[in-house]
Scaffold this motif. Structure first.
Motif, short mmCIF file in Angstrom:
data_model
loop_
_atom_site.label_atom_id
_atom_site.label_comp_id
_atom_site.label_asym_id
_atom_site.label_seq_id
_atom_site.Cartn_x
_atom_site.Cartn_y
_atom_site.Cartn_z
N VAL A 259 0.46 -3.92 4.20
CA VAL A 259 0.23 -2.50 4.44
C VAL A 259 1.59 -1.87 4.78
CG1 VAL A 259 -0.84 -0.85 6.03
CG2 VAL A 259 -2.17 -2.78 5.13
N LYS B 65 -10.37 -1.53 -6.72
CA LYS B 65 -10.59 -2.75 -5.94
C LYS B 65 -11.85 -2.61 -5.11
CE LYS B 65 -8.17 -3.84 -2.01
NZ LYS B 65 -9.24 -4.08 -1.03
N HIS C 151 -11.52 -8.81 -3.81
CA HIS C 151 -10.96 -8.96 -2.46
C HIS C 151 -11.91 -9.84 -1.66
CE1 HIS C 151 -9.16 -6.68 1.30
NE2 HIS C 151 -9.44 -7.95 1.58
N THR D 69 0.85 -1.20 0.00
CA THR D 69 0.00 0.00 0.00
C THR D 69 0.88 1.25 0.00
OG1 THR D 69 -0.10 0.16 2.41
CG2 THR D 69 -1.82 -1.16 1.33
N ILE E 182 -2.71 -11.87 1.66
CA ILE E 182 -2.31 -11.16 2.88
C ILE E 182 -2.83 -12.03 4.02
CG2 ILE E 182 -4.31 -9.56 2.58
CD1 ILE E 182 -2.52 -7.49 4.18
N ILE F 83 -7.40 -10.32 -4.21
CA ILE F 83 -6.75 -10.36 -2.90
C ILE F 83 -7.41 -11.48 -2.11
CG2 ILE F 83 -6.47 -9.14 -0.68
CD1 ILE F 83 -4.96 -7.59 -2.70
N LEU G 128 -1.27 -0.49 -3.93
CA LEU G 128 -2.68 -0.34 -3.56
C LEU G 128 -2.85 0.92 -2.73
CD1 LEU G 128 -5.62 -1.35 -3.16
CD2 LEU G 128 -4.78 -2.64 -1.17
N TYR H 116 -0.08 5.81 0.23
CA TYR H 116 -1.21 6.74 0.34
C TYR H 116 -0.84 8.17 -0.01
CZ TYR H 116 -2.11 2.73 3.33
OH TYR H 116 -2.22 1.45 3.81
N GLY I 199 -4.94 1.80 -0.50
CA GLY I 199 -5.95 1.03 0.23
C GLY I 199 -6.78 1.92 1.14
N ASP I 200 -8.00 1.45 1.43
CA ASP I 200 -8.81 2.21 2.39
C ASP I 200 -8.26 2.01 3.81
OD1 ASP I 200 -9.64 -0.37 2.81
OD2 ASP I 200 -11.78 0.07 2.79
N SER I 201 -7.23 1.17 3.96
CA SER I 201 -6.51 1.08 5.23
C SER I 201 -5.94 2.44 5.59
CB SER I 201 -5.39 0.04 5.15
OG SER I 201 -4.61 0.22 3.99
N ASP J 230 -8.69 1.77 -3.99
CA ASP J 230 -9.69 1.00 -3.24
C ASP J 230 -11.02 1.75 -3.18
OD1 ASP J 230 -10.08 -1.34 -1.89
OD2 ASP J 230 -8.93 -0.78 -0.11
N VAL K 86 0.82 -9.10 -0.52
CA VAL K 86 0.63 -7.66 -0.26
C VAL K 86 0.71 -7.42 1.24
CG1 VAL K 86 -1.93 -7.91 -0.25
CG2 VAL K 86 -0.91 -5.66 -0.59
N GLU L 70 -7.54 -12.53 1.70
CA GLU L 70 -7.11 -12.04 3.02
C GLU L 70 -7.51 -13.01 4.12
OE1 GLU L 70 -7.82 -7.91 3.93
OE2 GLU L 70 -7.24 -8.18 6.03
O1 KIV Z 1 -6.91 -1.37 2.29
C1 KIV Z 1 -5.99 -2.21 2.29
O2 KIV Z 1 -4.84 -1.92 2.67
C2 KIV Z 1 -6.28 -3.55 1.84
C3 KIV Z 1 -5.21 -4.58 2.04
C4 KIV Z 1 -5.33 -5.13 3.40
C5 KIV Z 1 -5.25 -5.63 1.01
O3 KIV Z 1 -7.34 -3.81 1.36
#
Ligand code: KIV
Length: 288
Positions: free
Chosen positions: A223, A121, A145, A30, A211, A188, A49, A32, A51-53, A91, A221, A190
């Protein structure tokens, strides 16, 4: 799609497919922000990615649920401005694709077109197959995912490994097949048992990226903040921590504070000056 530069070859979906065919593992991480995009690209990552993380590791939310389209779009744009070679996945945040197929296609289009992502995603299995097919038909590549899907973890009994019993494992397997059938170009997996992930990987034509799903996937993958030690709230079992960037940054700021207090910063090398004569004249005019 982010614009390919003349001397850097963009990683295409067809490249990811041929990596699976040749048994070459896909690396994915990931990012951002603009600097994070530069860092992971320079390291040579295949897939990034957004990611929404980001909701947890960058914005301080409790989980990924509160993340908005505006936040995803802004962070996707920052990353795609930095990245030329890696494939960038954006994401879709919770409730940006869950209400209707029209809503899902519209929001996928925003992340793909305005965010300049290479694909989007979304989370979910068979129940999302029609949505995936519609986004794919609209011309937008979809990364699926499945397994543990954090946006709907409350319905899965929390952040727990999925697919441990025969019935649950069959459901995850069917989810994977349904998404491939719907047109997803990669998946993905998970937090599922490694044996199940290996079976799905063997069955599917499209690549799987794991993951917490064992080494039998086509790629892995993590984070970024987990693996460089920037996010300390909790570290899942499946994370390998490669650095302690949090501690490095705390030490750097502590040193800065010390230098400020002792007047060791700024030194002459960090300061601008003027001719001694000019400084003297100025002193007389201003202070006498
Ligand atoms: O948002 C994210 O980081 C994810 C990963 C955990 C694959 O979806």
């Amino acid at each position: 799609m982010s614009e390919p530069s003349k001397d850097v070859k963009k990683i295409l979906i067809s490249d990811l497919w041929s990596m699976k065919e040749k048994g070459e593992k896909i690396s994915m991480i990931t990012a951002y922000s603009y600097p994070q995009g530069l860092i992971v690209e320079e390291a040579g990552i295949d897939v990034i990615l957004v990611g929404d993380s980001l909701g947890m590791v960058e914005l301080g939310y409790r989980d990924t649920v509160p993340v908005t389209m505006e936040e995803m779009l802004s962070h996707t744009k920052a990353v795609t401005r930095a990245v030329k070679r890696a494939h960038v996945v954006s994401d879709m945040p919770f409730m940006s694709y869950n209400i209707s197929i029209e809503q899902a296609v519209t929001n996928a289009g925003i992340l793909y077109k305005e965010g300049v992502a290479d694909s989007i995603k979304l989370e979910g299995g068979q129940e999302m197959a029609e949505t995936v097919a519609a986004i794919h038909r609209a011309g937008i590549p979809v990364f699926g995912h499945i397994g543990l899907t954090p946006q709907t973890a409350a319905l899965l009994g929390g952040f727990k490994v999925q697919g441990k019993s025969i019935d649950q494992a069959k459901k995850v397997f069917e989810d994977a097949a349904a998404l491939e059938e719907a047109g997803a170009f990669a998946l993905i997996l998970e937090a599922i048992p490694k044996e199940l992930a290996a079976l799905i990987t063997e069955k599917l034509r499209i690549p799987t990226v794991g993951i917490g799903a064992g080494v039998g996937c086509d790629g892995q993958v993590l984070v970024l903040h987990d693996m460089v030690g920037l996010f300390k709230r909790f570290t899942p079992k499946f994370v390998k921590v490669y650095a302690d960037v949090y501690a490095t940054q705390v030490r750097a700021v502590e040193e800065f504070i010390g230098d400020v207090h002792s007047a060791d910063f700024p030194g002459n090398e960090h300061s601008f000056g003027m001719a001694a004569e000019t400084a003297e004249k100025l002193r007389k005019q201003l202070l006498s």
